[in-house]
Motif scaffolding. Structure first.
Motif, PDB file in Angstrom:
ATOM      1  N   SER A 214      38.743 203.891  -6.306  1.00  0.00           N
ATOM      2  CA  SER A 214      39.416 203.379  -5.106  1.00  0.00           C
ATOM      3  C   SER A 214      40.831 202.901  -5.423  1.00  0.00           C
ATOM      4  CB  SER A 214      38.602 202.224  -4.508  1.00  0.00           C
ATOM      5  OG  SER A 214      37.321 202.662  -4.100  1.00  0.00           O
ATOM      6  N   GLN A 215      41.002 202.281  -6.577  1.00  0.00           N
ATOM      7  CA  GLN A 215      42.343 201.878  -6.997  1.00  0.00           C
ATOM      8  C   GLN A 215      43.268 203.080  -7.075  1.00  0.00           C
ATOM      9  OE1 GLN A 215      41.540 199.917 -10.731  1.00  0.00           O
ATOM     10  NE2 GLN A 215      41.612 197.871  -9.806  1.00  0.00           N
ATOM     11  N   GLN A 216      42.775 204.145  -7.702  1.00  0.00           N
ATOM     12  CA  GLN A 216      43.595 205.350  -7.862  1.00  0.00           C
ATOM     13  C   GLN A 216      43.911 205.992  -6.513  1.00  0.00           C
ATOM     14  OE1 GLN A 216      45.045 206.354 -10.702  1.00  0.00           O
ATOM     15  NE2 GLN A 216      44.159 204.491 -11.582  1.00  0.00           N
ATOM     16  N   LEU A 217      42.931 205.986  -5.606  1.00  0.00           N
ATOM     17  CA  LEU A 217      43.142 206.562  -4.284  1.00  0.00           C
ATOM     18  C   LEU A 217      44.275 205.844  -3.551  1.00  0.00           C
ATOM     19  CD1 LEU A 217      42.303 208.361  -1.861  1.00  0.00           C
ATOM     20  CD2 LEU A 217      40.666 206.550  -1.246  1.00  0.00           C
ATOM     21  N   LEU A 218      44.233 204.533  -3.543  1.00  0.00           N
ATOM     22  CA  LEU A 218      45.258 203.772  -2.837  1.00  0.00           C
ATOM     23  C   LEU A 218      46.616 203.884  -3.525  1.00  0.00           C
ATOM     24  CD1 LEU A 218      43.328 200.516  -1.830  1.00  0.00           C
ATOM     25  CD2 LEU A 218      43.742 202.559  -0.465  1.00  0.00           C
ATOM     26  N   LEU A 219      46.616 203.894  -4.843  1.00  0.00           N
ATOM     27  CA  LEU A 219      47.875 204.021  -5.571  1.00  0.00           C
ATOM     28  C   LEU A 219      48.528 205.372  -5.325  1.00  0.00           C
ATOM     29  CD1 LEU A 219      46.932 202.375  -8.983  1.00  0.00           C
ATOM     30  CD2 LEU A 219      48.705 201.587  -7.404  1.00  0.00           C
ATOM     31  N   SER A 220      47.716 206.410  -5.217  1.00  0.00           N
ATOM     32  CA  SER A 220      48.263 207.759  -5.038  1.00  0.00           C
ATOM     33  C   SER A 220      48.809 207.987  -3.642  1.00  0.00           C
ATOM     34  CB  SER A 220      47.192 208.810  -5.342  1.00  0.00           C
ATOM     35  OG  SER A 220      46.125 208.721  -4.412  1.00  0.00           O
ATOM     36  N   ASP A 221      48.312 207.217  -2.662  1.00  0.00           N
ATOM     37  CA  ASP A 221      48.729 207.444  -1.277  1.00  0.00           C
ATOM     38  C   ASP A 221      49.641 206.359  -0.725  1.00  0.00           C
ATOM     39  OD1 ASP A 221      47.252 209.848   0.168  1.00  0.00           O
ATOM     40  OD2 ASP A 221      45.833 208.969  -1.251  1.00  0.00           O
TER      41      ASP A 221
ATOM     42  N   GLU B 137      43.363 192.371  -3.179  1.00  0.00           N
ATOM     43  CA  GLU B 137      43.741 193.462  -4.081  1.00  0.00           C
ATOM     44  C   GLU B 137      44.227 194.668  -3.302  1.00  0.00           C
ATOM     45  OE1 GLU B 137      41.972 196.189  -7.761  1.00  0.00           O
ATOM     46  OE2 GLU B 137      40.668 194.721  -6.764  1.00  0.00           O
ATOM     47  N   ILE B 138      43.534 194.994  -2.211  1.00  0.00           N
ATOM     48  CA  ILE B 138      43.963 196.132  -1.388  1.00  0.00           C
ATOM     49  C   ILE B 138      45.370 195.897  -0.860  1.00  0.00           C
ATOM     50  CG2 ILE B 138      43.516 197.373   0.765  1.00  0.00           C
ATOM     51  CD1 ILE B 138      40.522 196.858   0.277  1.00  0.00           C
ATOM     52  N   GLY B 139      45.636 194.698  -0.357  1.00  0.00           N
ATOM     53  CA  GLY B 139      46.956 194.384   0.164  1.00  0.00           C
ATOM     54  C   GLY B 139      48.034 194.466  -0.892  1.00  0.00           C
ATOM     55  N   ALA B 140      47.699 194.008  -2.106  1.00  0.00           N
ATOM     56  CA  ALA B 140      48.678 194.058  -3.191  1.00  0.00           C
ATOM     57  C   ALA B 140      48.999 195.495  -3.579  1.00  0.00           C
ATOM     58  CB  ALA B 140      48.151 193.281  -4.398  1.00  0.00           C
ATOM     59  N   VAL B 141      47.977 196.337  -3.661  1.00  0.00           N
ATOM     60  CA  VAL B 141      48.203 197.742  -4.020  1.00  0.00           C
ATOM     61  C   VAL B 141      49.050 198.447  -2.962  1.00  0.00           C
ATOM     62  CG1 VAL B 141      47.089 199.977  -4.389  1.00  0.00           C
ATOM     63  CG2 VAL B 141      46.105 197.903  -5.405  1.00  0.00           C
ATOM     64  N   LEU B 142      48.765 198.161  -1.684  1.00  0.00           N
ATOM     65  CA  LEU B 142      49.510 198.797  -0.592  1.00  0.00           C
ATOM     66  C   LEU B 142      50.856 198.122  -0.318  1.00  0.00           C
ATOM     67  CD1 LEU B 142      46.591 199.384   1.950  1.00  0.00           C
ATOM     68  CD2 LEU B 142      47.657 201.064   0.436  1.00  0.00           C
ATOM     69  N   ARG B 143      51.127 197.033  -1.027  1.00  0.00           N
ATOM     70  CA  ARG B 143      52.370 196.281  -0.858  1.00  0.00           C
ATOM     71  C   ARG B 143      52.536 195.818   0.593  1.00  0.00           C
ATOM     72  NH1 ARG B 143      57.029 199.878  -3.221  1.00  0.00           N
ATOM     73  NH2 ARG B 143      58.203 197.961  -2.850  1.00  0.00           N
ATOM     74  N   ALA B 144      51.453 195.305   1.130  1.00  0.00           N
ATOM     75  CA  ALA B 144      51.454 194.847   2.517  1.00  0.00           C
ATOM     76  C   ALA B 144      51.980 193.418   2.596  1.00  0.00           C
ATOM     77  CB  ALA B 144      50.039 194.906   3.094  1.00  0.00           C
ATOM     78  N   ARG B 145      52.819 193.152   3.577  1.00  0.00           N
ATOM     79  CA  ARG B 145      53.273 191.770   3.799  1.00  0.00           C
ATOM     80  C   ARG B 145      52.116 190.903   4.289  1.00  0.00           C
ATOM     81  NH1 ARG B 145      57.747 190.533   7.578  1.00  0.00           N
ATOM     82  NH2 ARG B 145      57.910 188.633   6.301  1.00  0.00           N
ATOM     83  N   MET B 146      51.224 191.515   5.062  1.00  0.00           N
ATOM     84  CA  MET B 146      50.069 190.765   5.562  1.00  0.00           C
ATOM     85  C   MET B 146      48.855 191.681   5.650  1.00  0.00           C
ATOM     86  SD  MET B 146      49.541 188.509   9.072  1.00  0.00           S
ATOM     87  CE  MET B 146      50.637 187.199   8.502  1.00  0.00           C
TER      88      MET B 146
END
Length: 266
Positions: free
Chosen positions: A97-104, A162-171
């Motif tokens: 899942s980490q790799q999936l989010l990082l790749s997209d 963690e999901i938010g950090a990987v996606l670089r989400a403000r919120m």
């Protein structure tokens, strides 16, 4: 001097105001059969809600219908048994899942939504898409768009960090099934976190809870969530530093519905 008349309300009146178990009566030293059977039924519903199947295909389809780019991820809890016995595993993404989010992932995004099963997949199946359907147009009024929508299996609230950090989400807004109770087995919660990152505490989140048929409806819940998103982004904070003052601007139809008996569970 005449003593003012006092008004008394019966236990029947009190039962009409709350789903809590009050004034059940008794038979000998025990409770009546009807009350016992109702308790047993509600307990079974709560257990069933914890172990209900998480309907990922239906959620993905619902997100697609709302024109949201969606991903499916999993925590490190490989089974429901692991999830219940090891809460720490539900707070971390598995490697795939980490790799999936990082790749997209693209550039930093303003807002991402995570839909996680939590302790009541039944609640998420029943209410999550309906809340988002009501939330999106409210956010659009303020020019706020949901960039990503992630469906997470085996999720605890902190998985959104963690999901938010990987996606670089403000919120991050995380919709997740709350711990089932004996008066509400399908209660959904929404957790909002500004600048999500692993290791932050619950003091840095806001929560809109008790979203279900006898609690907050999707319209009222989305109104409160939208207010917190807008103010959180503007003030660059959530949690104890952001008091929910949405009630001061509550639409008239919501304010009217709050008058009189309210059967939510706090």
């Amino acid at each position: 001097m005449k003593t003012p008349a006092r008004s008394f309300r019966s236990l029947t009146d009190l039962r009409d105001l709350t789903p809590a178990r009050v004034g059940l009566g008794r038979t000998g030293s025990g409770m009546p059969t009807k009350a016992l059977l109702e308790f047993t039924l509600d307990h079974a519903r709560a257990r069933d809600a914890v172990h209900a199947a998480f309907d990922v295909p239906a959620l993905i389809s619902g997100l697609n219908d709302l024109a949201l780019q969606s991903f499916q991820v999993s925590s490190r809890a490989q089974s429901r048994k692991d999830y219940l016995r090891r809460p720490d595993l539900g707070r971390k993404l598995d490697q795939a899942s980490q790799q999936l989010l990082l790749s997209d992932k693209g550039d930093s995004c303003q807002l991402a939504v995570v839909v996680g099963d939590g302790l009541s997949p039944a609640a998420v199946n029943a209410h999550a898409i309906q809340v988002l359907r009501s939330l999106i147009p409210r956010l659009a009024i303020d020019g706020i768009e949901i960039t990503y929508a992630v469906v997470a299996t085996g999720a605890r609230v902190a998985l959104g960090d963690e999901i938010g950090a990987v996606l670089r989400a403000r919120m991050i807004v995380m919709l997740i099934g709350e711990r089932p109770g004996l008066s509400a087995s399908d209660s959904l919660g929404a957790y909002l976190t500004f600048a999500p990152r692993p290791g932050i505490t619950d003091a840095e989140r806001n929560c809109v809870s008790n979203i279900h048929g006898s609690g907050l409806d999707s319209d009222e819940a989305s109104f409160r969530i939208a207010w917190l998103v807008r103010e959180g982004l503007a003030r660059e904070t959530t949690g104890v530093a952001l008091k929910d003052e949405s009630g001061e601007r509550t639409p008239q139809h919501i304010a009217a519905s709050a008058i009189g008996p309210h059967k939510s569970e706090t």
